[in-house]
Motif scaffolding. Structure first.
Motif, short mmCIF file in Angstrom:
data_model
loop_
_atom_site.label_atom_id
_atom_site.label_comp_id
_atom_site.label_asym_id
_atom_site.label_seq_id
_atom_site.Cartn_x
_atom_site.Cartn_y
_atom_site.Cartn_z
N PHE A 72 0.88 -1.17 0.00
CA PHE A 72 0.00 0.00 0.00
C PHE A 72 0.91 1.21 0.00
CE2 PHE A 72 -3.36 2.51 2.63
CZ PHE A 72 -3.78 3.16 1.49
N VAL A 73 0.85 2.02 -1.07
CA VAL A 73 1.74 3.16 -1.26
C VAL A 73 0.90 4.43 -1.30
CG1 VAL A 73 3.50 4.20 -2.74
CG2 VAL A 73 3.28 1.70 -2.64
N GLN A 74 1.24 5.40 -0.46
CA GLN A 74 0.43 6.62 -0.42
C GLN A 74 1.31 7.85 -0.21
OE1 GLN A 74 -2.10 6.92 3.20
NE2 GLN A 74 -1.15 5.00 3.85
N LEU A 75 0.82 8.97 -0.71
CA LEU A 75 1.41 10.27 -0.43
C LEU A 75 0.46 11.04 0.47
CD1 LEU A 75 2.69 11.33 -3.97
CD2 LEU A 75 4.13 11.16 -1.91
N VAL A 76 1.01 11.66 1.51
CA VAL A 76 0.23 12.53 2.40
C VAL A 76 1.06 13.78 2.67
CG1 VAL A 76 -0.97 10.59 3.49
CG2 VAL A 76 1.13 11.46 4.53
N TRP A 77 0.38 14.88 2.94
CA TRP A 77 1.09 16.13 3.20
C TRP A 77 1.82 16.09 4.54
CZ3 TRP A 77 1.92 18.59 -0.91
CH2 TRP A 77 0.95 18.83 -1.88
N GLN A 78 2.98 16.72 4.58
CA GLN A 78 3.63 17.02 5.85
C GLN A 78 2.90 18.21 6.49
OE1 GLN A 78 7.93 17.13 5.91
NE2 GLN A 78 8.09 15.56 4.31
N ALA A 79 3.42 18.70 7.61
CA ALA A 79 2.72 19.73 8.39
C ALA A 79 2.53 21.02 7.59
CB ALA A 79 3.51 20.03 9.66
N ALA A 80 1.51 21.78 7.98
CA ALA A 80 1.16 23.01 7.28
C ALA A 80 2.33 23.99 7.21
CB ALA A 80 -0.04 23.67 7.96
N ASP A 81 3.16 24.05 8.27
CA ASP A 81 4.26 25.01 8.26
C ASP A 81 5.40 24.61 7.32
OD1 ASP A 81 5.43 22.94 9.69
OD2 ASP A 81 5.65 24.07 11.56
N ARG A 82 5.26 23.46 6.66
CA ARG A 82 6.24 23.05 5.65
C ARG A 82 5.70 23.23 4.23
NH1 ARG A 82 9.47 17.68 7.85
NH2 ARG A 82 10.20 18.61 9.80
N GLN A 83 4.54 23.87 4.12
CA GLN A 83 3.90 24.05 2.82
C GLN A 83 3.90 25.53 2.46
OE1 GLN A 83 3.38 21.17 1.61
NE2 GLN A 83 3.32 19.98 3.50
N GLU A 84 4.78 25.91 1.53
CA GLU A 84 4.82 27.31 1.12
C GLU A 84 3.49 27.75 0.53
OE1 GLU A 84 7.69 30.30 -1.50
OE2 GLU A 84 7.30 28.25 -2.21
N TRP A 85 2.85 26.87 -0.25
CA TRP A 85 1.56 27.22 -0.87
C TRP A 85 0.53 27.56 0.18
CZ3 TRP A 85 -2.44 23.98 0.53
CH2 TRP A 85 -2.09 22.70 1.03
N HIS A 86 0.50 26.82 1.27
CA HIS A 86 -0.49 27.03 2.32
C HIS A 86 -0.27 28.36 3.02
CE1 HIS A 86 -2.37 26.38 6.31
NE2 HIS A 86 -3.25 25.67 5.63
N ALA A 87 0.99 28.61 3.41
CA ALA A 87 1.31 29.85 4.11
C ALA A 87 1.10 31.07 3.22
CB ALA A 87 2.76 29.80 4.60
N ALA A 88 1.49 30.97 1.96
CA ALA A 88 1.41 32.12 1.06
C ALA A 88 -0.04 32.49 0.76
CB ALA A 88 2.15 31.82 -0.24
N ILE A 89 -0.88 31.51 0.53
CA ILE A 89 -2.29 31.79 0.23
C ILE A 89 -2.99 32.36 1.45
CG2 ILE A 89 -4.51 30.74 -0.37
CD1 ILE A 89 -2.90 28.77 -2.14
N ARG A 90 -2.71 31.80 2.61
CA ARG A 90 -3.33 32.31 3.84
C ARG A 90 -2.90 33.75 4.11
NH1 ARG A 90 -6.18 28.52 6.57
NH2 ARG A 90 -6.52 30.03 8.24
N ALA A 91 -1.61 34.02 3.93
CA ALA A 91 -1.11 35.37 4.18
C ALA A 91 -1.72 36.36 3.19
CB ALA A 91 0.41 35.39 4.09
N ALA A 92 -1.81 35.96 1.94
CA ALA A 92 -2.35 36.86 0.91
C ALA A 92 -3.81 37.19 1.16
CB ALA A 92 -2.19 36.23 -0.47
N LEU A 93 -4.56 36.20 1.61
CA LEU A 93 -5.99 36.40 1.80
C LEU A 93 -6.34 36.89 3.21
CD1 LEU A 93 -7.43 33.43 -0.27
CD2 LEU A 93 -7.02 35.81 -0.96
N GLY A 94 -5.31 37.24 3.99
CA GLY A 94 -5.56 38.01 5.20
C GLY A 94 -5.62 37.28 6.50
#
Length: 256
Positions: free
Chosen positions: A124-146
């Motif tokens: 069984f092979v899967q990809l899952v995200w690491q923590a939110a603080d390791r995701q530039e996309w997550h931090a950048a979108i949140r910061a941009a949208l306030g």
């Protein structure tokens, strides 16, 4: 509909390297979305088969259309929740999931149900995200949208993509569900939001996270937030697409 296949194109390559699908395999794709992985698995497994399962009717409709247009006859899609769906027991020789297992309400029960569908010894092979603080996309979108300092899990638990971000949590859930030889490997690849900033803006605004962040803003605040988002996307436009850094876990295990 958001184009996850384009977003995750680099991760698709890493996942494909890990799968090592052989002719005759019976592949189960968990959270298959629009079915790219399922269809690629069907081609590689022929004369074997591939089954994709997802809760989204619109995504599966696209998956079926694509499979038909590609002339695939050894692929099937089912709309159901993999946590509780009754799979044929010990039928599949390989399980796979590309960012589709993080939303299980009860990961141990879900993995146990998937495990019952796999043959003894099947991977069984899967990809899952690491923590939110390791995701530039997550931090950048949140910061941009306030809401750069808002909780990364402020939405419903069912929409939290980081529930398996702790490698001990995912390994523990798989072990408790009857899997063995669990391995969690660090994978770092950029994610794409479009070929240019304008199309990236349209793509980002389809994301649940962006919709949630904009919901309570008045018109003026929303306009400022969208301007910030545009500037952020412009800054990440490489000339060969809009890319953000990200990190994931590549998790492999075997059914006992």
């Amino acid at each position: 509909m958001f184009d996850y296949d384009s977003e995750l194109v680099r991760y698709q390559e890493r996942l494909w390297e890990a799968l090592d699908i052989r002719p005759g395999d019976r592949v189960l794709d968990i959270g298959c979305g629009t079915g790219r992985t399922t269809r690629e698995a069907a081609r590689a497994a022929s004369p074997g088969t591939a089954l994709g399962i997802d809760v989204s009717g619109p995504m599966l409709a696209r998956a079926r259309r694509e499979a038909e247009s590609e002339g695939l006859r050894n692929v099937e899609f089912v709309q159901a929740d993999a946590q509780a769906h009754v799979f044929p027991p010990e039928h599949f020789s390989l399980g796979v999931s590309r960012f589709g297992t993080m939303f299980f309400a009860d990961p141990v029960a879900a993995f146990a149900n998937i495990g019952q569908a796999l043959r003894p010894g099947a991977r069984f092979v899967q990809l899952v995200w690491q923590a939110a603080d390791r995701q530039e996309w997550h931090a950048a979108i949140r910061a941009a949208l306030g809401r750069g300092h808002a909780s990364p899990t402020s939405g419903p638990a069912a929409d939290d993509p980081f529930t398996l971000a702790d490698p001990q949590v995912v390994a523990g859930a798989l072990t408790a569900a009857g899997f063995t030889a669990v391995d969690v490997a660090d994978v770092r690849e950029p994610v794409s939001y479009g070929p240019d900033a304008d199309r990236a803006r349209a793509a980002v605004l389809q994301l649940w996270m962006a919709k949630e962040l904009l919901t309570d803003l008045d018109a003026e605040s929303a306009e400022r937030a969208l301007d910030r988002l545009g500037a952020t996307l412009d800054a990440h436009d490489t000339g060969d697409g809009v890319w953000f850094d990200s990190r994931a876990w590549l998790v492999t295990a075997r059914r006992r």
